[in-house]
Design an enzyme around this catalytic site. Structure first.
Site, PDB file in Angstrom:
ATOM      1  N   HIS A 144       9.562  15.393  -1.193  1.00 33.74           N
ATOM      2  CA  HIS A 144       9.254  13.869  -1.721  1.00 33.74           C
ATOM      3  C   HIS A 144      10.450  13.303  -1.878  1.00 33.74           C
ATOM      4  O   HIS A 144      10.427  11.807  -2.115  1.00 33.74           O
ATOM      5  CB  HIS A 144       8.307  13.931  -2.349  1.00 33.74           C
ATOM      6  CG  HIS A 144       6.717  13.769  -1.771  1.00 33.74           C
ATOM      7  ND1 HIS A 144       6.074  12.775  -1.417  1.00 33.74           N
ATOM      8  CD2 HIS A 144       5.919  14.983  -1.855  1.00 33.74           C
ATOM      9  CE1 HIS A 144       4.849  13.416  -0.972  1.00 33.74           C
ATOM     10  NE2 HIS A 144       4.873  14.729  -1.239  1.00 33.74           N
TER      11      HIS A 144
ATOM     12  N   THR B 255       5.103   3.872   0.566  1.00 30.87           N
ATOM     13  CA  THR B 255       3.946   3.602   1.091  1.00 30.87           C
ATOM     14  C   THR B 255       3.106   2.119   0.838  1.00 30.87           C
ATOM     15  O   THR B 255       2.335   1.553   1.443  1.00 30.87           O
ATOM     16  CB  THR B 255       2.697   4.651   0.663  1.00 30.87           C
ATOM     17  OG1 THR B 255       2.567   4.691  -0.855  1.00 30.87           O
ATOM     18  CG2 THR B 255       2.802   6.010   1.015  1.00 30.87           C
TER      19      THR B 255
ATOM     20  N   LYS C  12       5.362  -1.485  -7.630  1.00 34.83           N
ATOM     21  CA  LYS C  12       5.831  -0.134  -7.440  1.00 34.83           C
ATOM     22  C   LYS C  12       6.389   0.273  -8.690  1.00 34.83           C
ATOM     23  O   LYS C  12       6.491  -0.543  -9.728  1.00 34.83           O
ATOM     24  CB  LYS C  12       6.749  -0.093  -6.353  1.00 34.83           C
ATOM     25  CG  LYS C  12       7.970  -1.101  -6.623  1.00 34.83           C
ATOM     26  CD  LYS C  12       8.969  -0.631  -5.480  1.00 34.83           C
ATOM     27  CE  LYS C  12       8.628  -1.195  -4.285  1.00 34.83           C
ATOM     28  NZ  LYS C  12       8.355  -0.331  -2.921  1.00 34.83           N
ATOM     29  N   ARG C  13       6.525   1.550  -8.945  1.00 34.62           N
ATOM     30  CA  ARG C  13       7.034   2.149 -10.441  1.00 34.62           C
ATOM     31  C   ARG C  13       8.383   1.411 -10.467  1.00 34.62           C
ATOM     32  O   ARG C  13       9.136   0.914  -9.526  1.00 34.62           O
ATOM     33  CB  ARG C  13       7.273   3.658 -10.157  1.00 34.62           C
ATOM     34  CG  ARG C  13       5.983   4.448 -10.318  1.00 34.62           C
ATOM     35  CD  ARG C  13       5.080   4.041 -11.751  1.00 34.62           C
ATOM     36  NE  ARG C  13       5.813   4.537 -12.714  1.00 34.62           N
ATOM     37  CZ  ARG C  13       5.542   5.699 -13.425  1.00 34.62           C
ATOM     38  NH1 ARG C  13       4.412   6.509 -12.887  1.00 34.62           N
ATOM     39  NH2 ARG C  13       6.293   6.149 -14.457  1.00 34.62           N
TER      40      ARG C  13
ATOM     41  N   LYS D  65       0.684  -0.831   3.044  1.00 37.61           N
ATOM     42  CA  LYS D  65      -0.225  -1.439   2.654  1.00 37.61           C
ATOM     43  C   LYS D  65      -0.021  -2.928   3.009  1.00 37.61           C
ATOM     44  O   LYS D  65      -1.337  -3.603   3.382  1.00 37.61           O
ATOM     45  CB  LYS D  65      -0.482  -1.208   1.001  1.00 37.61           C
ATOM     46  CG  LYS D  65      -1.124   0.404   0.895  1.00 37.61           C
ATOM     47  CD  LYS D  65      -0.966   0.561  -0.677  1.00 37.61           C
ATOM     48  CE  LYS D  65      -0.866   1.973  -1.103  1.00 37.61           C
ATOM     49  NZ  LYS D  65      -0.390   2.049  -2.403  1.00 37.61           N
TER      50      LYS D  65
HETATM   51  C1  PLP Z   1       0.727   2.526  -3.025  1.00 38.00           C
HETATM   52  C2  PLP Z   1       1.020   2.582  -4.488  1.00 38.00           C
HETATM   53  C3  PLP Z   1       2.253   3.037  -5.002  1.00 38.00           C
HETATM   54  C4  PLP Z   1       3.433   3.303  -4.096  1.00 38.00           C
HETATM   55  O1  PLP Z   1       4.220   2.140  -3.874  1.00 38.00           O
HETATM   56  P1  PLP Z   1       5.729   2.372  -3.217  1.00 38.00           P
HETATM   57  O2  PLP Z   1       5.966   0.871  -3.082  1.00 38.00           O
HETATM   58  O3  PLP Z   1       5.642   3.155  -1.966  1.00 38.00           O
HETATM   59  O4  PLP Z   1       6.567   3.114  -4.271  1.00 38.00           O
HETATM   60  C5  PLP Z   1       2.228   3.236  -6.225  1.00 38.00           C
HETATM   61  N1  PLP Z   1       1.455   2.856  -7.016  1.00 38.00           N
HETATM   62  C6  PLP Z   1      -0.040   2.448  -6.926  1.00 38.00           C
HETATM   63  C7  PLP Z   1      -1.054   2.079  -7.816  1.00 38.00           C
HETATM   64  C8  PLP Z   1      -0.113   2.194  -5.346  1.00 38.00           C
HETATM   65  O5  PLP Z   1      -1.327   1.915  -4.829  1.00 38.00           O
END
Ligand code: PLP
Length: 829
Positions: free
Chosen positions: A372, A673, A565-566, A677
């Site tokens: 990953h 990901t 995101k984080r 979305k």
């Molecule tokens: C989809 C999702 C992530 C991943 O987000 P990235 O932008 O790909 O880092 C992290 N946390 C939550 C709650 C998510 O739904």
């Protein structure tokens, strides 16, 4: 589920009715007779009563699916993951079962609102971010595709911490998600497993003179499984997510009790219960903590033993181990469960009495590994000394695996000791370490990255030596997200609009969204008008949430510019903040001709020990404070930090976004990901040429994507001679932004608090090279603003983004895993 085997056929369970009346009767029964509450109760009890009502209606399909998967000849996959970020379940099961309408009606007659009841459910936050959410989306798609896949994880009593913002700083609060009980889980103590720790290896010769090993004098822990149903979309298939809870053994108190220290021995129970107590809240960084290694072994050992227990029941007498790899495949989600390689060997050798070569052949035919990340700080390495104390028998086995592996390397590259030490599973040095990624590669028949670029970089860089040895093991599986949760459930208005045009089949086959493309054309005024209205309504819903959670007013006529995101340096929230400060400067300088108003939303959790990430949160809040309270700025620009970003908040955020920020340093975001979305929900992306952004750009066309920044090879070429001052010297906008930061414009009462951030940006060794991309980012953002001025064009691009997102369904991802790695046949319940 069930201790059924082939010779003990069970009567199939009858399905319960799902009419409004049946649901209402059952709900009332649970509320009064089970929970002891009356009709005037709080949403929490109503949520529990309704969940139990639905669980009853899942049960028959769950049992049937489980029985069908246990049949002789059915090949099964086990998805092993330390994280499953599943979020809420109720709405998801309602959607999958197709009974939202009658459930809503049943509740209404009893004066409850479905929406309030859903809000009462705690998120199951058993993951950090993308990796854990991916595991949850995979399970959803496997159930929908009727693939016999079981998830195995840990039932953490405390999931991801709850983030609160106090004076602009992140504060972490424990997430006791099980406090009000979990109506979805079923405890199955009858399938508990014993997990060994400590002790030592005893060798002796058996009657036939063979040397056998025995792991003795161990301190054991019991793993108790809790099962959660994973419903497929309208197909009566229900798979299982099995989560392990740790507890002390019964006997383990006794010795100490006899020695008179009853209290001490009861207290010692804690060390066993601790294993499943808390999720480690680090995303993309290694933990290096003893308890974390215990968690990893706990999951691996409990799950493998459970799989073997079930599989052996397929045989009347002696199980035929030559069939094992034919019937079972384990997919390891990152290196976290990689101790599996050694644990499966241990069980086959020590407990089943197999010869090394037979055991190794089984292991290397049944394990597959997904990588990953390429970030060096995320690569797991455990001190050999820790293994010696905690898992001595597994260390023996790892050494043996390594010595056989290195022999093979030296045969292929004779005399190349450099290569041997590079590839060794054991890293030599003052402190010896076990390299978990090397163990995973050596023990697996398949190694995959999670987006095209990432998989290429694995072969060219990090795992190059291994790729040269075993090119056939390497493959790519671009991530996805489930369109059930991320469109059908979270964006009902868009779902209805699309279905009114192309029917409902797209929810099961997202490639059908292609049919929406022609509707983007200008002559389809009604559809385009509706599309706009849907986005507008979703923005209003998001604005309401932002008001409630951030106390900031978002005007829904402005562009909603979102990065959630984080919080991590490589994801470059800092670059986003620099752009916001630049916009603020423009307003203050009166440079506002053809201004596109923006509401910028940034959200995400920082690992509690990641100080710079926490500084970034504080900076966002400080900049927001200044901008939002400047009357000259007004509605032209808003900035809000969204606290406690999690799955259920993303269900509101993604549908309400206009612009998706995917701005990582090229080569660093393996896939992403969140980007998918947003795309599905009709946001346009501004992004670097990184991870799955590249595939998003290819799917939607570059004219519908805002691309900026250095590419991966350019980043690497610049690294050695990167000089941030050069970029500053030639850029007055960047100078102005940095001047505001340096002079403490956003932290006048807290001088110096952003020095670490400023220094990191100015550092020639800044691994994320943020300033190198500033100009190109700001220029591309200007194009975004310009495009926003042409609302018709924006709508076209928005429709085309959704319509082009079919590839990013995890249904496609799971289909590819199955074609190339798992080779499962669908099994219907
Ligand atoms: C989809 C999702 C992530 C991943 O987000 P990235 O932008 O790909 O880092 C992290 N946390 C939550 C709650 C998510 O739904």
């Amino acid at each position: 589920m069930g201790n059924d085997s082939n010779h003990k056929r069970r009567e199939p369970l009858a399905r319960l009715e799902t009419t409004e009346e049946a649901l209402s009767d059952s709900f009332k029964h649970y509320l009064t007779y089970n929970l002891g509450r009356s009709s005037g109760t709080t949403p929490v009890y109503a949520y529990n009563a309704m969940s139990l009502t639905l669980r009853d209606r899942i049960m028959a399909d769950w049992r049937n699916t489980s029985l069908a998967q246990k049949q002789v000849g059915v090949r099964r996959t086990y998805y092993l993951s330390l994280e499953f970020l599943i979020g809420r379940a109720l709405g998801n099961h309602l959607l999958n079962m197709g009974i939202s309408k009658q459930t809503d009606a049943a509740l209404q007659t009893m004066c409850f609102e479905l929406e309030d009841i859903q809000e009462a459910e705690a998120d199951a936050g058993l993951g950090n971010g993308g990796l854990g959410r991916l595991a949850a989306c995979f399970l959803d798609s496997c159930a929908t595709l009727e693939l016999p896949v079981t998830g195995y994880g840990i039932r953490y009593q405390y999931g991801m911490f709850r983030q609160e913002i106090i004076n602009g700083f992140q504060d972490e609060e424990p997430d006791h998600w099980l406090r009000d009980g979990n109506p979805w889980e079923i405890e199955r103590p009858e399938y508990s497993q014993r997990i060994k720790f400590g002790g030592y290896t005893e060798y002796r010769h058996d009657d036939s003179g063979k040397l056998v090993a025995k792991w003795v004098d161990t301190r054991d822990v019991i793993a108790i499984p809790y099962d959660m149903p994973v419903t497929g979309y309208r197909n009566n298939t229900v798979n299982t997510l099995r989560l392990w809870h740790s507890t002390a053994t019964d006997e383990f108190n006794l010795d100490e009790f006899n020695a008179g220290s009853y209290s001490d021995s009861v207290a010692a129970k804690n060390s066993a219960e601790n294993i499943s107590m808390v999720l480690y809240p680090n995303d993309a960084t290694e933990n290096g903590k003893e308890l974390r290694l215990k968690q990893q072994y706990f999951l691996a050992s409990a799950s493998i033993q459970d799989v073997i227990r079930q599989w052996e029941k397929r045989f009347d007498g002696e199980p035929d181990y030559s069939q094992f790899a034919h019937d079972n495949v384990f997919q390891m989600n990152d290196t976290h469960p990689t101790i599996c390689v050694a644990e499966l060997m241990r069980i086959l050798l020590d407990e089943k009495g197999l010869e090394w070569k037979d055991a190794w052949s089984i292991v290397t035919k049944s394990l597959a590994y997904t990588n990953h990340t390429l970030l060096p700080e995320a690569l797991e390495k455990w001190p050999v000394s820790l293994f010696e104390c905690l898992l001595p028998r597994l260390l023996d086995i790892i050494y043996e695996i390594n010595s056989r592996f290195l022999r093979a390397v030296s045969q292929r590259w004779p005399g190349n000791t450099e290569r041997q030490s590079r590839m060794s599973i054991i890293e030599e040095g003052p402190v010896k370490h076990v390299r978990m990624a090397h163990l995973a590669i050596v023990g697996s028949f398949s190694i995959n990255g999670v987006a095209a670029l990432h998989s290429e970089l694995l072969k060219k860089g990090l795992f190059r030596d291994f790729y040269e040895l075993w090119p056939e093991k390497f493959n790519n599986k671009t991530n996805g997200v489930t369109p059930r949760r991320w469109v059908a459930q979270s964006n009902p208005l868009m779902t209805e609009l699309i279905s009114s045009q192309i029917g409902e089949d797209w929810i099961r086959d997202l490639s059908q969204l292609e049919q929406v493309k022609p509707l983007a054309q200008l002559e389809n005024t009604e559809f385009r008008q509706n599309w706009k209205a849907v986005k507008q309504a979703n923005k209003a819903r998001l604005a309401e949430l932002v008001k409630e959670r951030c106390d900031v007013e978002f005007n829904t006529d402005a562009m909603f510019d979102v990065q959630v995101k984080r919080i991590h340096e490589y994801k470059r929230q800092l670059l986003n903040v620099l752009h916001v400060i630049h916009l603020y400067n423009q307003v203050k300088n009166g440079d506002i001709k053809d201004w596109s108003p923006r509401c910028v939303l940034i959200g995400g959790k920082a690992a509690p020990g990641y100080l710079l990430a926490k500084d970034i949160i504080k900076l966002i809040n400080c900049v927001a404070e200044v901008i939002n309270n400047d009357s000259e700025v007004g509605d032209k620009l808003k900035l809000a930090f969204f606290p406690n970003y999690n799955v259920s908040s993303m269900e509101i955020i993604a549908p309400g976004a206009d612009l998706s920020e995917q701005i990582s340093t090229a080569g660093k975001e393996a896939s992403g990901t969140g980007n998918m979305k947003f795309m599905m929900n009709g946001a346009l992306t501004i992004g670097t040429y990184d991870g799955a952004n590249i595939e998003i750009l290819e799917a939607v066309g570059e004219e519908n994507f805002f691309l900026f920044g250095l590419r991966e090879n350019e980043v690497e070429a610049m690294r050695s001679h990167y000089r941030p001052e050069e970029f500053i010297e030639h850029d007055q906008d960047l100078q102005a932004v940095l001047n505001l930061l340096r002079c403490g414009h956003f932290n006048s009462n807290e001088p110096g608090i952003f020095n670490n951030i400023i220094n990191s940006l100015m550092n020639p060794h800044d691994p994320w090279m943020t300033l190198a991309d500033f100009r190109s980012y700001v220029d591309e953002q200007a194009k975004v603003s310009e495009t926003w001025q042409d609302q018709e064009k924006w709508v076209t691009m928005s429709i085309l983004n959704s319509a082009s997102s079919g590839f990013f369904s995890t249904d496609r991802t799971m289909h590819e895993y199955n074609q190339d790695i798992w080779h499962l046949e669908p099994v219907s319940g």
